[in-house]
Motif scaffolding. Structure first.
Motif, PDB file in Angstrom:
ATOM      1  N   LEU A  64      28.533  24.700  43.054  1.00 44.69           N
ATOM      2  CA  LEU A  64      29.568  25.562  43.119  1.00 44.69           C
ATOM      3  C   LEU A  64      29.666  26.578  41.968  1.00 44.69           C
ATOM      4  CD1 LEU A  64      31.684  25.384  45.546  1.00 44.69           C
ATOM      5  CD2 LEU A  64      33.202  24.517  43.744  1.00 44.69           C
ATOM      6  N   ARG A  65      29.714  27.983  42.462  1.00 48.81           N
ATOM      7  CA  ARG A  65      29.643  28.988  41.552  1.00 48.81           C
ATOM      8  C   ARG A  65      31.025  28.989  40.741  1.00 48.81           C
ATOM      9  NH1 ARG A  65      24.923  29.223  40.669  1.00 48.81           N
ATOM     10  NH2 ARG A  65      24.855  27.431  42.076  1.00 48.81           N
ATOM     11  N   PRO A  66      30.874  29.014  39.358  1.00 50.02           N
ATOM     12  CA  PRO A  66      32.297  28.723  38.600  1.00 50.02           C
ATOM     13  C   PRO A  66      33.306  30.241  39.017  1.00 50.02           C
ATOM     14  CG  PRO A  66      30.454  29.734  37.121  1.00 50.02           C
ATOM     15  CD  PRO A  66      30.029  29.231  38.466  1.00 50.02           C
ATOM     16  N   THR A  67      34.452  29.945  38.513  1.00 48.94           N
ATOM     17  CA  THR A  67      35.250  30.924  38.544  1.00 48.94           C
ATOM     18  C   THR A  67      35.039  32.377  37.605  1.00 48.94           C
ATOM     19  OG1 THR A  67      37.292  29.597  38.967  1.00 48.94           O
ATOM     20  CG2 THR A  67      37.799  32.061  38.269  1.00 48.94           C
ATOM     21  N   THR A  68      34.839  33.574  38.340  1.00 44.23           N
ATOM     22  CA  THR A  68      34.266  34.634  37.380  1.00 44.23           C
ATOM     23  C   THR A  68      35.106  35.914  37.904  1.00 44.23           C
ATOM     24  OG1 THR A  68      32.042  33.632  37.826  1.00 44.23           O
ATOM     25  CG2 THR A  68      32.021  35.961  37.498  1.00 44.23           C
ATOM     26  N   THR A  69      35.114  36.866  36.724  1.00 46.48           N
ATOM     27  CA  THR A  69      35.529  38.039  36.883  1.00 46.48           C
ATOM     28  C   THR A  69      35.013  38.958  36.017  1.00 46.48           C
ATOM     29  OG1 THR A  69      37.993  37.269  37.420  1.00 46.48           O
ATOM     30  CG2 THR A  69      37.877  39.535  36.436  1.00 46.48           C
ATOM     31  N   ILE A  70      34.360  39.999  36.526  1.00 43.43           N
ATOM     32  CA  ILE A  70      33.586  41.008  35.564  1.00 43.43           C
ATOM     33  C   ILE A  70      33.713  42.455  36.173  1.00 43.43           C
ATOM     34  CG2 ILE A  70      31.551  40.186  36.478  1.00 43.43           C
ATOM     35  CD1 ILE A  70      30.309  41.254  33.819  1.00 43.43           C
ATOM     36  N   GLY A  71      34.414  43.511  35.574  1.00 41.46           N
ATOM     37  CA  GLY A  71      34.186  44.662  36.184  1.00 41.46           C
ATOM     38  C   GLY A  71      34.715  44.558  37.718  1.00 41.46           C
ATOM     39  N   ASN A  72      34.251  45.079  38.702  1.00 37.80           N
ATOM     40  CA  ASN A  72      34.659  45.237  40.112  1.00 37.80           C
ATOM     41  C   ASN A  72      34.046  44.004  40.884  1.00 37.80           C
ATOM     42  OD1 ASN A  72      36.132  47.436  39.517  1.00 37.80           O
ATOM     43  ND2 ASN A  72      34.178  48.904  40.171  1.00 37.80           N
ATOM     44  N   PHE A  73      33.879  42.802  40.367  1.00 42.03           N
ATOM     45  CA  PHE A  73      33.242  41.712  40.969  1.00 42.03           C
ATOM     46  C   PHE A  73      34.152  40.377  40.404  1.00 42.03           C
ATOM     47  CE2 PHE A  73      30.654  37.981  41.373  1.00 42.03           C
ATOM     48  CZ  PHE A  73      30.162  38.256  42.603  1.00 42.03           C
ATOM     49  N   SER A  74      34.467  39.545  41.451  1.00 41.01           N
ATOM     50  CA  SER A  74      35.235  38.487  41.115  1.00 41.01           C
ATOM     51  C   SER A  74      34.961  37.255  42.010  1.00 41.01           C
ATOM     52  CB  SER A  74      36.817  38.581  41.097  1.00 41.01           C
ATOM     53  OG  SER A  74      37.269  38.698  42.213  1.00 41.01           O
ATOM     54  N   ILE A  75      35.022  35.980  41.503  1.00 39.48           N
ATOM     55  CA  ILE A  75      35.029  34.820  42.361  1.00 39.48           C
ATOM     56  C   ILE A  75      36.152  34.040  42.054  1.00 39.48           C
ATOM     57  CG2 ILE A  75      33.628  32.812  42.896  1.00 39.48           C
ATOM     58  CD1 ILE A  75      31.215  34.080  42.135  1.00 39.48           C
ATOM     59  N   SER A  76      37.178  33.927  43.194  1.00 37.02           N
ATOM     60  CA  SER A  76      38.243  33.013  42.995  1.00 37.02           C
ATOM     61  C   SER A  76      38.351  31.806  43.729  1.00 37.02           C
ATOM     62  CB  SER A  76      39.536  34.040  42.964  1.00 37.02           C
ATOM     63  OG  SER A  76      39.714  34.412  44.142  1.00 37.02           O
ATOM     64  N   TYR A  77      39.447  30.997  43.543  1.00 35.35           N
ATOM     65  CA  TYR A  77      39.346  29.905  44.343  1.00 35.35           C
ATOM     66  C   TYR A  77      40.966  29.478  44.488  1.00 35.35           C
ATOM     67  CZ  TYR A  77      34.365  28.635  43.731  1.00 35.35           C
ATOM     68  OH  TYR A  77      33.156  28.829  43.548  1.00 35.35           O
ATOM     69  N   HIS A  78      41.332  29.099  45.612  1.00 30.96           N
ATOM     70  CA  HIS A  78      42.589  28.558  46.245  1.00 30.96           C
ATOM     71  C   HIS A  78      42.525  27.192  47.040  1.00 30.96           C
ATOM     72  CE1 HIS A  78      43.485  32.579  45.271  1.00 30.96           C
ATOM     73  NE2 HIS A  78      44.806  32.384  45.162  1.00 30.96           N
ATOM     74  N   VAL A  79      43.437  26.338  46.444  1.00 30.68           N
ATOM     75  CA  VAL A  79      43.578  25.204  47.368  1.00 30.68           C
ATOM     76  C   VAL A  79      44.679  25.399  48.479  1.00 30.68           C
ATOM     77  CG1 VAL A  79      44.549  22.627  47.453  1.00 30.68           C
ATOM     78  CG2 VAL A  79      43.124  23.553  45.526  1.00 30.68           C
TER      79      VAL A  79
END
Length: 471
Positions: free
Chosen positions: A400-415
């Motif tokens: 699973l990819r970790p939570t990430t934020t950089i510039g105009n790109f992000s990976i977030s998770y919600h239950v």
């Protein structure tokens, strides 16, 4: 004289363990250490790719085992060749933490890019300079404007000009002002841990380097490249040898509550929200409704609780707890069936790209479910009239990819708690609860999390080829 009452054995162990945790006394239950990635193997020769201040627990010793020294393996060697005029011209060797030479080179945070560079120069090569370049890019499409370079790190290896610094070489030919014959340079290039680039609003902001990201189902990707650039004089063709590589950042959750750490140490059931208030976050009660047999409206109240802190290490589990309340016990039994509860881990990849004919704007989102909760009746909190209690967990994939934020790109998770699956019932088509959580790459300090799902309730894992791993 009054007889002395003896406490039950389990009670004594529980009190002793809890007191030890609070007082900093090391109970000897299990080893506690950061997660150990499989960093090294002995494979050889690869091909050039195409492309809060909580108390820190003291160390523990494992039960019924002897401490073993850490075994250090040799790094994986990746070999890349460049031929010119039907002869070997450049040989690049990189040494990484990848599992095998068939994988891309993989480097973890704080690791250097180590390797060697060998060039066999002829008399007429007229090489002017040799430079190593590390780049990181966010790629959101196939167009020239769909790539944003957030990292550029250059290291001069050799230059004909004496004013440019050179990397020391064990070969005499590499120390002269003109390269001729076999020349070799050792490489050890540190990777920065952060970069400063514009954020969504255009203001400069510092971000941690993101993990390599490449998946079949998502158009956006994050790619790192390592390039050796060989520059020649005017009217001469330059050369380069290039490979992509994987990067893994180090992110870690905070410590769990004392009661949860004690449960992990002793392999005992987790205390529920009513017994361990510091260990759970309970959202406000929400109603869940279902139309039974198309004529009878059934309703219950749901309280979802998630283990704190709300950051979880991939490859472990996300503990959850559900309380369902209502006036009718038959209705409660329908909603409290483990197969009826529909709790998902949802991932959202958001990125900026040029407007395409199919899109309505420059921002794109790819949303998918990457985990599903397994439920079973709670043993720690007994159900009673008017209330049912369920324990659960979401198994987090290792990749699973970790939570990430950089510039105009992000990976977030919600239950996300979705409508219940009730036999002969139709539930409302809307999410009942959505709670943001984060995914990390390393274990928290303290005992390792355990999986508690009974075998009869365990859900099947997703296919191994769900993601395209970039390393």
């Amino acid at each position: 004289m009054r007889p002395i009452k003896r406490l039950p054995c389990l009670c004594v162990l529980y009190i002793f363990g809890l007191a030890s945790l609070k007082n900093g006394v090391p109970p000897s239950f299990m080893d506690v250490s950061p997660p150990r990635y499989r960093r090294y193997s002995t494979a050889r020769h690869g091909q050039v790719p195409r492309s809060g201040d909580a108390d820190v627990l003291p160390p523990y010793t494992r039960r019924n085992t002897l401490a073993q020294p850490a075994v250090r393996h040799e790094p994986t060697e990746h070999v890349y060749l460049l031929t010119e005029k039907n002869r070997p011209f450049v040989t690049l060797k990189l040494y990484s933490s990848a599992k095998s030479a068939k994988s891309l080179p993989t480097f973890f945070e704080k690791e250097n890019i180590n390797g060697t560079l060998e060039i066999n120069a002829d008399k007429g090569d007229s090489i002017q300079s040799i430079t190593a370049v590390v780049t990181g890019r966010i790629i959101t499409g196939s167009g020239a404007g769909d790539s944003f370079k957030f990292l550029t790190h250059s290291l001069p290896i050799w230059s004909k000009s004496p004013e440019v610094p050179r990397v020391p070489s064990p070969t005499e030919a590499a120390s002269k002002s003109k390269l001729l014959g076999r020349c070799e340079w050792p490489l050890s290039i540190p990777l920065p841990r952060t970069v400063t680039i514009p954020n969504e609003a255009g203001a400069m902001q510092t971000y941690s380097l993101p993990e390599t990201f490449l998946e079949r189902r998502t158009a956006a990707s994050i790619q790192y490249d390592f390039t050796i650039q060989i520059s020649r004089g005017m009217l001469r063709t330059n050369s380069q040898i290039k490979t992509a590589f994987g990067y893994v950042p180090s992110t870690r959750p905070g410590q769990a509550s004392l009661l949860r750490q004690l449960a992990y140490q002793q392999s005992t059931p987790l205390a529920g929200p009513s017994s361990d208030r510091e260990g759970w976050k309970s959202v406000r009660p929400v109603p869940a409704r279902a139309l039974m047999y198309r004529k009878h409206q059934a309703e219950v109240q749901c309280i979802l609780s998630l283990a704190k802190p709300l950051t979880y290490t991939r490859g472990t589990t996300l503990p959850c707890f559900l309380t369902i309340q209502g006036a009718d016990d038959n209705t409660l039994d329908l909603f409290a069936a483990p197969s009826a509860v529909n709790l998902k881990l949802q991932r959202r990849v958001r990125y900026f790209s040029k407007v395409s004919p199919e899109s309505s704007g420059p921002w794109h989102e790819a949303v998918e479910e990457v985990g599903s909760a397994t439920w079973w009746p709670s043993a720690a909190t007994r159900s009673r009239a008017g209330a049912r209690h369920l324990e659960g967990e979401i198994k987090l994939p290792k990749d699973l990819r970790p939570t990430t934020t950089i510039g105009n790109f992000s990976i977030s998770y919600h239950v996300v708690l979705r409508p219940f699956d009730i036999p002969h019932g139709t539930s409302e088509d809307r999410s009942l609860v959505s709670e943001p959580v984060e995914i990390a790459t390393m274990h928290a300090h303290g005992p390792r999390p355990q999986a508690y799902a009974p075998p009869e309730y365990a859900s099947p894992s997703r296919p191994d080829d769900y993601y395209v791993l970039a390393f």
